[in-house]
Design a protein around this motif. Structure first.
Motif, mmCIF file in Angstrom:
data_model
loop_
_atom_site.group_PDB
_atom_site.id
_atom_site.type_symbol
_atom_site.label_atom_id
_atom_site.label_comp_id
_atom_site.label_asym_id
_atom_site.label_seq_id
_atom_site.Cartn_x
_atom_site.Cartn_y
_atom_site.Cartn_z
ATOM 1 N N LEU A 69 0.836 -1.207 0.000
ATOM 2 C CA LEU A 69 0.000 0.000 0.000
ATOM 3 C C LEU A 69 0.866 1.250 0.000
ATOM 4 N N ALA A 70 1.900 1.262 0.809
ATOM 5 C CA ALA A 70 2.773 2.436 0.891
ATOM 6 C C ALA A 70 3.475 2.692 -0.435
ATOM 7 N N LEU A 71 3.977 1.646 -1.069
ATOM 8 C CA LEU A 71 4.676 1.819 -2.342
ATOM 9 C C LEU A 71 3.720 2.252 -3.451
ATOM 10 N N LYS A 72 2.519 1.699 -3.470
ATOM 11 C CA LYS A 72 1.528 2.126 -4.465
ATOM 12 C C LYS A 72 1.147 3.584 -4.254
ATOM 13 N N THR A 73 0.978 3.974 -2.998
ATOM 14 C CA THR A 73 0.617 5.354 -2.675
ATOM 15 C C THR A 73 1.753 6.303 -3.059
ATOM 16 N N ALA A 74 2.988 5.919 -2.744
ATOM 17 C CA ALA A 74 4.136 6.755 -3.107
ATOM 18 C C ALA A 74 4.248 6.907 -4.619
ATOM 19 N N ALA A 75 4.052 5.821 -5.358
ATOM 20 C CA ALA A 75 4.113 5.890 -6.826
ATOM 21 C C ALA A 75 3.025 6.798 -7.375
ATOM 22 N N ALA A 76 1.812 6.690 -6.828
ATOM 23 C CA ALA A 76 0.709 7.546 -7.276
ATOM 24 C C ALA A 76 0.985 9.006 -6.934
ATOM 25 N N ASP A 77 1.538 9.255 -5.758
ATOM 26 C CA ASP A 77 1.844 10.635 -5.371
ATOM 27 C C ASP A 77 2.938 11.228 -6.253
ATOM 28 N N LEU A 78 3.955 10.434 -6.567
ATOM 29 C CA LEU A 78 5.017 10.915 -7.451
ATOM 30 C C LEU A 78 4.476 11.200 -8.852
ATOM 31 N N LYS A 79 3.575 10.359 -9.315
ATOM 32 C CA LYS A 79 2.962 10.580 -10.632
ATOM 33 C C LYS A 79 2.130 11.859 -10.623
ATOM 34 N N ASP A 80 1.345 12.047 -9.558
ATOM 35 C CA ASP A 80 0.547 13.271 -9.435
ATOM 36 C C ASP A 80 1.430 14.514 -9.384
ATOM 37 N N GLU A 81 2.581 14.412 -8.726
ATOM 38 C CA GLU A 81 3.514 15.541 -8.653
ATOM 39 C C GLU A 81 4.064 15.879 -10.035
ATOM 40 N N ARG A 82 4.379 14.843 -10.824
ATOM 41 C CA ARG A 82 4.893 15.080 -12.175
ATOM 42 C C ARG A 82 3.826 15.708 -13.066
ATOM 43 N N VAL A 83 2.598 15.245 -12.942
ATOM 44 C CA VAL A 83 1.526 15.741 -13.798
ATOM 45 C C VAL A 83 1.112 17.157 -13.409
ATOM 46 N N PRO B 144 2.399 -1.552 12.260
ATOM 47 C CA PRO B 144 1.769 -1.267 10.962
ATOM 48 C C PRO B 144 2.037 0.154 10.462
ATOM 49 N N ALA B 145 1.967 1.124 11.352
ATOM 50 C CA ALA B 145 2.220 2.509 10.955
ATOM 51 C C ALA B 145 3.687 2.699 10.580
ATOM 52 N N ALA B 146 4.581 2.082 11.326
ATOM 53 C CA ALA B 146 6.009 2.209 11.033
ATOM 54 C C ALA B 146 6.339 1.600 9.673
ATOM 55 N N VAL B 147 5.750 0.447 9.379
ATOM 56 C CA VAL B 147 5.982 -0.198 8.081
ATOM 57 C C VAL B 147 5.494 0.704 6.957
ATOM 58 N N PHE B 148 4.295 1.268 7.114
ATOM 59 C CA PHE B 148 3.765 2.157 6.084
ATOM 60 C C PHE B 148 4.688 3.356 5.888
ATOM 61 N N ALA B 149 5.081 4.003 6.976
ATOM 62 C CA ALA B 149 5.904 5.209 6.879
ATOM 63 C C ALA B 149 7.250 4.914 6.221
ATOM 64 N N VAL B 150 7.906 3.849 6.633
ATOM 65 C CA VAL B 150 9.228 3.516 6.088
ATOM 66 C C VAL B 150 9.135 3.214 4.594
ATOM 67 N N PHE B 151 8.162 2.408 4.202
ATOM 68 C CA PHE B 151 8.073 2.043 2.789
ATOM 69 C C PHE B 151 7.582 3.204 1.934
ATOM 70 N N TYR B 152 6.781 4.103 2.478
ATOM 71 C CA TYR B 152 6.368 5.284 1.728
ATOM 72 C C TYR B 152 7.584 6.163 1.437
ATOM 73 N N VAL B 153 8.405 6.383 2.449
ATOM 74 C CA VAL B 153 9.609 7.196 2.269
ATOM 75 C C VAL B 153 10.558 6.526 1.270
ATOM 76 N N LEU B 154 10.749 5.220 1.404
ATOM 77 C CA LEU B 154 11.616 4.505 0.462
ATOM 78 C C LEU B 154 11.075 4.592 -0.965
ATOM 79 N N GLY B 155 9.749 4.523 -1.102
ATOM 80 C CA GLY B 155 9.136 4.638 -2.422
ATOM 81 C C GLY B 155 9.283 6.034 -3.006
ATOM 82 N N CYS B 156 9.129 7.052 -2.178
ATOM 83 C CA CYS B 156 9.262 8.438 -2.659
ATOM 84 C C CYS B 156 10.694 8.771 -3.037
#
Length: 165
Positions: free
Chosen positions: A51-65, A145-157
């Motif tokens: 979920l974190a990686l998908k969210t990070a990818a979507a956020d990065l795409k939205d930032e580019r667009v 669960p929150a720590a996993v989300f936060a770490v993987f979101y940052v790694l994805g971004c």
């Protein structure tokens, strides 16, 4: 919608982990219990990381667009959403200590990804069997669960881990 998706991923992790955990719970073999604990927590970690990686990818795409930076409150809100159910469950368990409310069995089910870990800490399903030390030992598990989300979101971004299409 992001916050609801976070809760749905947590619920899916709970159901899948409970399936694995309860299937293997009948075994008294410590090795089987340890494997079940790793599998249950692994399910939650994989789903939250996904979920974190998908969210990070979507956020990065939205930032580019759009050219606009993603507000920090969006991923932070999802992290808090991932924190709420396990932490609220732990708080209810802690506050109900010594009261007529026997919440430990519900705490195990709400946090199904750690059911075998909880059984290793205290196999009894009664809240009265828990010591203060055992309850405090469970607190860091509520943060996972929150720590996993936060770490993987940052790694994805940061592009350390990316989803390939």
């Amino acid at each position: 919608m992001r916050y609801l998706r976070t809760l749905l991923y947590l619920a899916a992790a709970d159901v899948l982990s409970l399936f694995v955990g309860l299937t293997l719970a009948g075994s008294a073999n410590p090795l089987i219990r340890a494997i079940s604990a790793v599998c249950g927590s692994g399910i939650m970690i994989c789903l939250m990381a996904s979920l974190a990686l998908k969210t990070a990818a979507a956020d990065l795409k939205d930032e580019r667009v759009s050219g606009a930076k993603t507000p920090l409150l969006r991923p932070a809100g999802m992290t808090v959403t991932a924190l709420l159910p396990p932490l609220a469950s732990w708080l209810i368990l802690r506050l109900s200590a010594g009261m007529a409310l026997d919440f430990y069995r519900w705490h195990k089910l709400i946090n199904g990804w750690f059911i075998q870990v909880f059984n290793m800490i205290q196999p009894d399903a009664s809240s009265a069997a828990l010591t203060d030390g055992q309850m405090w030992l469970m607190l860091p598990l509520a943060l996972v669960p929150a720590a996993v989300f936060a770490v993987f979101y940052v790694l994805g971004c940061r592009g350390v881990i990316s989803l390939e299409k």
